[in-house]
Enzyme design. Structure first.
Site, PDB file in Angstrom:
ATOM      1  N   GLY A  22       2.784  -1.141   4.240  1.00 27.38           N
ATOM      2  CA  GLY A  22       2.888   0.373   4.180  1.00 27.38           C
ATOM      3  C   GLY A  22       4.195   0.901   3.737  1.00 27.38           C
ATOM      4  N   GLY A  23       4.944   1.216   4.809  1.00 32.16           N
ATOM      5  CA  GLY A  23       6.581   1.854   4.577  1.00 32.16           C
ATOM      6  C   GLY A  23       7.302   1.103   3.807  1.00 32.16           C
ATOM      7  CB  SER A  55       5.034  -1.568  11.902  1.00 27.41           C
ATOM      8  OG  SER A  55       4.723  -0.392  12.310  1.00 27.41           O
ATOM      9  CG  ASN A  77      -1.632   1.252   1.420  1.00 22.04           C
ATOM     10  OD1 ASN A  77      -1.907   2.112   0.467  1.00 22.04           O
ATOM     11  ND2 ASN A  77      -2.297   1.343   2.695  1.00 22.04           N
ATOM     12  CD1 TRP A  78       3.693   0.900  -2.539  1.00 25.23           C
ATOM     13  CD2 TRP A  78       3.491   1.801  -4.522  1.00 25.23           C
ATOM     14  NE1 TRP A  78       4.190  -0.014  -3.517  1.00 25.23           N
ATOM     15  CE2 TRP A  78       4.108   0.455  -4.898  1.00 25.23           C
ATOM     16  CE3 TRP A  78       3.202   2.728  -5.993  1.00 25.23           C
ATOM     17  CZ2 TRP A  78       4.611   0.034  -6.036  1.00 25.23           C
ATOM     18  CZ3 TRP A  78       3.755   1.801  -6.969  1.00 25.23           C
ATOM     19  CH2 TRP A  78       4.224   0.774  -7.199  1.00 25.23           C
ATOM     20  CE  LYS A  79      -0.403   3.177   4.772  1.00 27.04           C
ATOM     21  NZ  LYS A  79       0.044   3.422   6.204  1.00 27.04           N
ATOM     22  CG  HIS A  82      -6.072   1.795   5.390  1.00 24.70           C
ATOM     23  ND1 HIS A  82      -5.454   2.730   6.310  1.00 24.70           N
ATOM     24  CD2 HIS A  82      -4.951   0.882   5.220  1.00 24.70           C
ATOM     25  CE1 HIS A  82      -4.354   2.670   6.389  1.00 24.70           C
ATOM     26  NE2 HIS A  82      -3.976   1.462   5.867  1.00 24.70           N
ATOM     27  N   GLY A 104       2.306   2.280  10.779  1.00 23.37           N
ATOM     28  CA  GLY A 104       3.515   3.223  10.480  1.00 23.37           C
ATOM     29  C   GLY A 104       4.143   3.800  12.127  1.00 23.37           C
ATOM     30  CD  GLU A 141      -3.574  -2.698   7.397  1.00 25.91           C
ATOM     31  OE1 GLU A 141      -2.477  -2.618   6.872  1.00 25.91           O
ATOM     32  OE2 GLU A 141      -4.171  -1.450   6.979  1.00 25.91           O
ATOM     33  CD  GLU A 185      -2.747   5.444   6.807  1.00 27.76           C
ATOM     34  OE1 GLU A 185      -2.920   5.590   5.711  1.00 27.76           O
ATOM     35  OE2 GLU A 185      -2.019   4.917   7.451  1.00 27.76           O
TER      36      GLU A 185
HETATM   37  P1  PGA Z   1       2.625   0.391   7.796  1.00 32.24           P
HETATM   38  O1  PGA Z   1       1.357   0.615   7.081  1.00 32.24           O
HETATM   39  O2  PGA Z   1       3.220  -1.011   7.204  1.00 32.24           O
HETATM   40  O3  PGA Z   1       3.326   1.638   7.321  1.00 32.24           O
HETATM   41  O4  PGA Z   1       2.576   0.228   9.123  1.00 32.24           O
HETATM   42  C1  PGA Z   1       0.430  -0.575   6.840  1.00 32.24           C
HETATM   43  C2  PGA Z   1      -0.841  -0.147   6.145  1.00 32.24           C
HETATM   44  O5  PGA Z   1      -1.411   1.035   6.769  1.00 32.24           O
HETATM   45  O6  PGA Z   1      -1.478  -0.822   5.466  1.00 32.24           O
END
Ligand code: PGA
Length: 259
Positions: free
Chosen positions: A237-238, A216, A12-14, A98, A176, A170, A100
């Site tokens: 994500g990251g 994470s 997930n590149w956000k 998600h 993050g 999640e 967010e």
């Molecule tokens: P993260 O994000 O790996 O940076 O914690 C995961 C996500 O929000 O899908």
């Protein structure tokens, strides 16, 4: 990971990476993933990069996902993304609900449910994201929160459509933050999710359901997570923003699938 479920690793590149950078990252992934079997791989670039990334991924085993989706096909919905257009652009998956989107953009379970049913109706696989805040975990409300998000998120979804659903657990406190749920903490929730889906549908459907862990995930912790029986991959994500770390995660998951 349960042998009959093919694991899935989704990046997930956000809101990261412009079009050129996304195309370059996609090229690196395609090259690095060429010999990886035993794992499904997908990436979710920004909406603006979807079509260009789709061109890079075409004919490869890396699939395309969107980070969000509106439930209507077209019309006066300024700034929204149609499921029809996602499908036309080559998307296989849509990440929905998600945390967010829920926390920053006010998405409710009812809205996520409309999106999910629309995604399935349009032939997209829905990745339903669920998870608790730290406050909820500390108050012992993890199970209740996740149960509500899944029950309401899947409302109206028929047995025969559940093959198009992936659930991503999640925990919000792990996203993050560098703080991952321990394998035991994650496995406990994943098993509860499978039990719940087995009660809402039937056990064979629950057994075939892929439940991803997110929060994470990185090369250093994926092996322990994927060794858990109810963890069928990761939403990353990251660590998905660099080809090397994402591919290392994919490789670990593939190796677990092969063993
Ligand atoms: P993260 O994000 O790996 O940076 O914690 C995961 C996500 O929000 O899908």
């Amino acid at each position: 990971m349960f042998a009959e479920r093919t694991s899935l690793v989704m990046g997930n590149w956000k809101m990261n990476g412009g079009v050129a950078e996304s195309v370059e990252l996609a090229r690196e992934l395609v090259a690095g993933a060429a010999h990886l079997t035993q794992v499904d791989i997908a990436v979710a670039p920004t909406a603006l990069s979807l079509t260009r990334v789709a061109d890079v991924l075409a004919g490869t085993q890396v699939e395309l996902a969107s980070q969000n989706m509106h439930f209507e096909e077209s019309g006066a919905f300024t700034g929204e993304i149609s499921p029809v257009h996602l499908k036309e652009s080559g998307c296989r998956y849509a990440i929905l609900g998600h945390s967010e989107r829920r926390q920053l953009f006010g998405e409710t379970d009812a809205l996520v449910n409309r999106k999910l049913r629309s995604a399935l109706n349009h032939g997209l696989h829905a990745v339903l994201c669920v998870g608790e805040t730290l406050e909820e975990r500390d108050a012992g409300r993890t199970g209740a929160k996740v149960e509500r998000q899944i029950t309401e998120g899947l409302a109206g979804v028929r047995d025969e459509d559940l093959g198009g659903v992936v659930i991503a657990y999640e925990p919000i406190w792990a996203i993050g933050t560098g703080r991952t749920a321990s394998p035991d903490q994650a496995q406990e929730v994943h098993a509860a999710i499978r039990t719940l889906v087995g009660a809402l549908y039937d056990r064979s459907i629950a057994d075939g359901l892929r439940v991803l862990y997110g929060g994470s995930v990185k090369p250093a912790n994926i092996e322990a997570l994927i060794a858990c029986p109810d963890i069928d991959g990761a939403l990353v994500g990251g660590a998905s923003l660099k080809a090397e770390s994402f591919l290392t995660i994919c490789r670990s998951v593939a190796d677990a699938g092969a063993s």
